[in-house]
Design an enzyme around this catalytic site. Structure first.
Site, PDB file in Angstrom:
ATOM      1  N   ASP A  99       1.013  -0.860   0.278  1.00 30.22           N
ATOM      2  CA  ASP A  99       0.108  -0.363   0.132  1.00 30.22           C
ATOM      3  C   ASP A  99       0.913   1.204  -0.570  1.00 30.22           C
ATOM      4  O   ASP A  99       1.740   1.542   0.832  1.00 30.22           O
ATOM      5  CB  ASP A  99      -0.960  -0.339   1.196  1.00 30.22           C
ATOM      6  CG  ASP A  99      -1.961   1.251   1.644  1.00 30.22           C
ATOM      7  OD1 ASP A  99      -1.807   1.736   0.292  1.00 30.22           O
ATOM      8  OD2 ASP A  99      -2.614   0.966   2.150  1.00 30.22           O
ATOM      9  N   ASP A 114      -3.876   2.474  -5.205  1.00 33.68           N
ATOM     10  CA  ASP A 114      -2.472   2.384  -4.137  1.00 33.68           C
ATOM     11  C   ASP A 114      -2.838   1.475  -3.559  1.00 33.68           C
ATOM     12  O   ASP A 114      -1.532   1.273  -2.713  1.00 33.68           O
ATOM     13  CB  ASP A 114      -2.650   3.690  -3.671  1.00 33.68           C
ATOM     14  CG  ASP A 114      -3.925   3.725  -2.631  1.00 33.68           C
ATOM     15  OD1 ASP A 114      -4.930   3.074  -2.368  1.00 33.68           O
ATOM     16  OD2 ASP A 114      -3.482   5.017  -1.963  1.00 33.68           O
ATOM     17  N   GLU A 115      -2.977   0.757  -3.836  1.00 31.38           N
ATOM     18  CA  GLU A 115      -2.567  -0.730  -2.820  1.00 31.38           C
ATOM     19  C   GLU A 115      -2.637  -2.583  -4.128  1.00 31.38           C
ATOM     20  O   GLU A 115      -3.406  -1.741  -5.600  1.00 31.38           O
ATOM     21  CB  GLU A 115      -3.624  -1.365  -2.317  1.00 31.38           C
ATOM     22  CG  GLU A 115      -5.148  -0.903  -2.382  1.00 31.38           C
ATOM     23  CD  GLU A 115      -6.007  -1.612  -1.051  1.00 31.38           C
ATOM     24  OE1 GLU A 115      -5.751  -1.866  -0.077  1.00 31.38           O
ATOM     25  OE2 GLU A 115      -6.790  -0.634  -0.972  1.00 31.38           O
TER      26      GLU A 115
END
Length: 392
Positions: free
Chosen positions: A9, A102-103
């Protein structure tokens, strides 16, 4: 064979991107959002220290942290950097799932025969930071739930390995809020009967949880006990999402066509939000009675908000429909998709508007996509198929 699942993340992704653009923003309380009536899309750890959090009204955030600087997000940069990180990870792992902008989840099962999975993950994280300048945290464990919780505990710029024998000791003392599927309503419900830690939740009878929170009770109990068999789904970028309507009778009724386009935009936007996509291009298509076909498109800031997409689609229709000739077909397509949560729209949306969307989506998720519709998408009197309906 034990599974090896890593969760990665990017730390405060929007904030980190803004700081790459402007080094003067480093080390200060920073809020990514838009407008005084907007809400916080992301905030730096310096701002979080004062109680600022995502989805909080910006006015409230500035009361908690008056020295915070508010910066509007750069959609294009967010998308590009997310794409860069995706390529770095995808080139080095056998199976990667992009869970949001974003992960990421990585299935490294079996790779320990050739190279330690933890060391492999650590090297990937180092490569991401070296090549993009973005800080990233990760955790490695036997399933997606434990690794995701582990990443949250390791932030910022952290790394953590949780072996199978360590799962219960790791999870037990944590708040039930740490479990991904526990929202505010579920937390309040369980807290009222004294269930606040994962250990207490894991010891609850499954039937009692089912009676309290419904069919998700079993899944919640399994997660509290560190059990998750959800596979890592190989990532593939979706190119577009679209819908077309062929009229049963060729029509020149502009008012009805615009209403149909509005209904199509609402339906497609809900699908975007449900599947966690954002679009950057709106394309309108019309086909005249003589089969001449025309298209027109417009670039937009990344969004999944149907009020924005509907307005743009209708504007495009007004520009493309230039002949006084009956139409046989109208279509709407959203392209230039990026995988990310609806929070990116917080740069423009007010708190009231976001609450409205969240309420409408909850109703649609529970009762179906047609359970609630905007009044602009009304039922046609000519009986055309697929026409949007009003539900009161």
């Amino acid at each position: 064979m034990n599974h090896a699942i890593a969760h990665m993340d990017l730390d405060a992704f929007f904030v980190s991107c803004a700081r790459l653009q402007n080094s003067d923003l480093k080390g200060i309380p920073l809020i990514i959002g838009g407008g005084e009536r907007g809400v916080v899309a992301s905030c730096s750890y310096e701002a979080r220290y004062f109680g600022v959090r995502s989805a909080m009204p910006i006015q409230m955030a500035l009361k908690l942290c008056p020295d915070a600087k508010v910066v509007k997000g750069d959609y294009e940069m967010f998308s590009k950097l997310s794409h860069d990180v995706t390529e770095i990870i995808q080139q080095r792992v056998p199976v990667m799932e992009k869970a949001s902008i974003d992960e990421f989840y990585l299935d490294l099962t079996g790779m320990d025969k050739f190279f330690g999975c933890y060391q492999w993950t650590q090297e990937i994280a180092s490569q991401v930071t070296k090549e993009t300048g973005l800080p990233i945290s990760f955790a490695l464990s036997v399933n997606k739930t434990v690794s995701k919780i582990g990443t949250g505990e390791s932030k910022p710029s952290g790394k953590l390995e949780i072996n199978e024998s360590q799962i219960k000791p790791f999870l037990n003392p944590l708040s039930i809020r740490k479990i991904p599927m526990v929202g505010e309503a579920t937390f309040r419900l369980l807290s009222r009967i004294g269930i606040r830690t994962i250990k207490t939740l894991s010891e609850m009878p499954v039937l009692a949880l089912q009676q309290m929170i419904g069919k998700n009770g079993t899944e919640l109990w399994r997660k509290a006990n560190g059990i998750d068999e959800t596979p890592v789904i190989p990532y593939s970028e979706r190119k577009s999402i679209s819908k077309e309507h062929t009229f049963s009778n060729d029509t020149i009724d502009v008012f009805a066509i615009r209403s149909l386009i509005s209904g199509m935009a609402e339906e497609l936007a809900y699908q975007l939000r449900k599947e966690k996509w954002l679009t950057s291009t709106v394309v309108i298509k019309i086909r005249y009675a003589n089969f001449d076909t025309e298209t027109k498109q417009c670039k937009v800031a990344y969004t999944a908000a149907d009020h924005t997409l509907s307005r743009i689609a209708k504007d495009l229709f007004n520009k493309i429909y230039t002949r006084r000739m009956r139409l046989r077909l109208v279509g709407l397509r959203f392209t230039g998709l990026v995988h990310g949560s609806h929070q990116m729209n917080l740069f423009e949306d007010t708190e009231e508007l976001m609450n409205l969307y969240q309420t409408m989506d909850r109703i649609k998720n529970r009762f179906g996509a047609d359970a609630v519709r905007r009044a602009s998408g009304f039922d046609f009197s000519d009986g055309t198929a697929d026409a949007p309906k009003i539900y009161k």
